[in-house]
Design an enzyme around this catalytic site. Structure first.
Site, mmCIF file in Angstrom:
data_model
loop_
_atom_site.group_PDB
_atom_site.id
_atom_site.type_symbol
_atom_site.label_atom_id
_atom_site.label_comp_id
_atom_site.label_asym_id
_atom_site.label_seq_id
_atom_site.Cartn_x
_atom_site.Cartn_y
_atom_site.Cartn_z
ATOM 1 N N CYS A 140 -3.607 16.297 -5.806
ATOM 2 C CA CYS A 140 -2.449 15.665 -6.458
ATOM 3 C C CYS A 140 -2.161 16.297 -7.814
ATOM 4 O O CYS A 140 -1.302 15.816 -8.542
ATOM 5 C CB CYS A 140 -2.649 14.161 -6.596
ATOM 6 S SG CYS A 140 -4.046 13.737 -7.616
ATOM 7 N N HIS A 182 1.093 16.756 -19.740
ATOM 8 C CA HIS A 182 1.841 15.667 -19.103
ATOM 9 C C HIS A 182 3.325 15.711 -19.435
ATOM 10 O O HIS A 182 4.152 15.207 -18.682
ATOM 11 C CB HIS A 182 1.219 14.317 -19.453
ATOM 12 C CG HIS A 182 -0.086 14.136 -18.770
ATOM 13 N ND1 HIS A 182 -1.264 14.550 -19.330
ATOM 14 C CD2 HIS A 182 -0.390 13.680 -17.539
ATOM 15 C CE1 HIS A 182 -2.233 14.320 -18.483
ATOM 16 N NE2 HIS A 182 -1.738 13.792 -17.379
#
Ligand code: PEP
Ligand code: MG
Length: 620
Positions: free
Chosen positions: A548, A228
């Site tokens: 996504c 992330h």
């Protein structure tokens, strides 16, 4: 090195003094772009001593904390040493002795002995004891008198050796302090404008605090391509290279550097010619951005006029303008967990509703897919751990534990508050709700029951929102969900394929890990087959399906994904123009033929060859 240079000194430690004028390190490129600037060590500010110098509890507790920090530091150094083999030979020779010196100091050194004495006799905190000792040892070494009779050369050598020794002690102290305070690299405000931020590691919550207008680039020792942190840096458009082994040992703060987020190279002390090349590359990027910006108003459609939906992924409100400029048609993934990070209390229903409404209004009629809180794995949220809502001792494998929807179903208050906030915001424009980390149909049914209950309660309370509730979809990001996609398609309103976790769980490779980064292969046929299976399950049901994960933003893979039947992609705003360019360059027929060819392969290397040769006119 030129021919007239003196021969290199023999001892490896002496070589470390002789940092060549230009020195290249290599890591994992995660966010394209060139940064030119001085290195700034992000860990420095965390080393301010805590205000409390006298330990409030028993010395034994402080000694145990120190032991723990020593063990962690040793582990980090072992890990670093293990990764040195990927560096060029001369860099290895330069860095290995430094790592050895640091390691030695963590085993029965004077630094540790004296620090332990400070804890037991002066009742100091472990931080204060280490800091005081490292500083006074370093100062004592530097203050030792030098033999007056020594030649100038010997004196210079002696001074350099002492400086090196003092640096090693201070660096060991800093490492221990970092591990003691667990203070992340939060104090970004002190970073000089235009510097390249250098850190051992950067957590996603730290990345969320970065101001892209201030920081030229990011370079770290740890980290993988699709963790992330990497995703955040790409989203913010900050050039970044992660996972450079031995970075902190090799690169001194304030050194001028060029960072290339496309090739993964960090050039320390660049020569004038390298600087000139880097400046040309910066200008080249700016020209490319301008060229791509012209695509903004053109439709995302293939040569044969098939419309393709390109949306943006959102983590922070600060990215909204980037999404608007990118030409994205709405938000296909709003990672709401970032709203819960870097704060002491959790946002309540009204605060969340305000934020969701802001995003929905900014999208001006384009749909916003709001994913409910995906806590877990590497995305730690202190406000949740602090309230005891989630386990704070993660001695099991956190990626396989209480993550995403699993946690929300255990914490219905949290889940209901967020759903209520989303429903309230749905008055402002089209919204969808997305559930993370689904593995079976029972979870989706349970989530829908809660969703319906929250909607009824809100209506009783007099809240106004559309009669037809926003669609409730699921992430397909575990192999279990992908293989059960036909059953899940009966329960969910849409699928969003999360390739980042799908790779991680399918290939058993941590997406944020440096050591195994090379195994995290987007072209592994196992993952492509899972994507194909889930996509076909959705298409049979005429159910919307999108990708996504980071794969969606890779224009090289656009033809393959189109060929698999996908028509909706959500990605970092920075990638939208390039993917649009890829879409506009292909026809669906060609893509379908190409995908059939790729899906017959079982060797990732062959798939890579096919992907690289697509569109080059080569006969595959
Ligand atoms: C994914 O796993 O692909 C995804 C989009 O979710 P995240 O990256 O937030 O885990
Ligand atoms: Mg995920």
């Amino acid at each position: 090195m030129s021919r007239t240079d003196p021969p290199p000194e023999k001892t490896p430690r002496a070589r470390s003094e002789n940092i060549r004028p230009e020195h290249i390190l290599a890591g994992i490129p995660v966010s394209p772009g060139i940064a030119i600037g001085p290195l700034h060590a992000a860990s420095e500010p965390a080393l301010d001593l805590p205000l409390v110098r006298i330990a409030p509890g028993a010395p034994e507790a402080e000694l145990a904390r120190l032991d723990d920090a020593v063990a962690k530091s040793k582990k980090q150094l072992d890990k670093l040493r293990a990764r040195l083999s990927v560096l060029p030979e001369d860099s290895q020779q330069e860095i290995a002795p430094l790592i050895d010196a640091y390691s030695q100091m963590l085993t029965g050194s004077r630094l540790l002995r004296q620090a332990r004495r400070g804890i037991t006799e002066q009742k100091l905190t472990a931080e204060a004891a280490i800091y005081d000792e490292a500083e006074s040892l370093a100062a004592a070494i530097l203050a030792q008198p030098i033999d007056d009779g020594a030649s100038r050369e010997r004196r210079a050598d002696e001074i350099a050796a002492r400086q090196r020794r003092a640096d090693e002690i201070r660096e060991t102290g800093r490492r221990l302090l970092r591990n003691l305070t667990a203070a992340a690299f939060r104090n970004f405000a002190a970073i000089p404008q235009g510097a390249i931020l250098m850190a051992e590691t950067l957590r996603p919550s730290d990345a969320a605090l970065i101001d892209p207008a201030r920081i030229a680039g990011i370079v770290t020792e740890e980290g993988g391509a699709d963790g992330h942190t990497a995703i955040m840096l790409r989203a913010l458009g900050v050039p970044a290279v992660l996972g450079i082994p031995g970075l902190l040992a090799a690169a001194k703060p304030a050194t001028m550097a060029v960072l290339d987020g496309e090739t993964g190279r960090l050039t320390l002390g660049p020569k004038a010619t390298s600087l000139a090349t880097a400046r040309r590359a910066v200008a080249g990027y700016a020209r490319e951005r301008q060229r791509l910006a012209r695509l903004r108003r053109l439709p995302a459609e293939t040569i044969d006029l098939e419309a393709v939906e390109l949306q943006g992924n959102l983590e922070l409100l600060a990215e909204l303008p980037l999404i608007a400029q990118s030409g994205a048609s709405g938000i296909g993934l709003f990672r709401t967990e970032f709203l819960f990070m870097n704060r002491e209390t959790l946002p309540d229903e009204a605060a969340q509703a305000d934020i969701y409404r802001t995003v929905v209004e900014a999208m001006d009629g384009d749909c916003v897919t709001i994913r409910v809180l995906d806590w877990g794995g590497e995305k730690d949220i202190e406000a949740l751990t602090a309230r005891g809502l989630v386990p704070d001792t993660l001695d099991h494998n956190p990626a396989l534990g209480m993550r995403g929807l699993r946690m929300l179903l255990r914490q219905p208050d949290l889940f209901e508050t967020q759903l209520a906030a989303i429903l309230r915001a749905s008055r402002a424009g089209p919204v969808r709700v997305l559930l993370p980390m689904v593995t079976n149909v029972a979870e989706v049914r349970a989530a829908r029951e809660i969703y319906d209950r929250v909607a009824k309660r809100l209506r009783r309370r007099g809240e106004k929102f559309p009669e037809k509730l926003p669609e409730l979809g699921i992430m397909i990001e575990t192999p279990g969900a992908a293989l059960a996609a036909d059953a899940l398609a009966l329960e969910a309103d849409f699928f969003a394929i999360g390739t980042n976790d799908l790779f991680m769980y399918t290939l058993a490779v941590d997406r944020a890990a440096t050591e195994v980064a090379a195994l995290y292969d987007p072209l592994h046929p196992a993952v492509l087959r899972l994507i194909q299976f889930a996509t076909e399950a959705a298409l049979r049901m005429r159910m919307p399906v999108s990708v996504c994960g980071e794969l969606a933003g890779n224009p090289r893979l656009t033809p393959l994904l189109l060929g698999l039947g996908l028509r909706s992609f959500s990605m970092s705003a920075t990638n939208v123009p390039r993917v649009k360019q890829a879409v506009r360059a292909v026809s669906i027929d060609d893509c379908a033929r190409f995908a059939r060819r790729v899906m017959e392969q079982s060797d990732p290397a062959r798939i890579r060859e096919l992907v690289n040769s697509f569109g080059l006119g080569k006969k595959e």
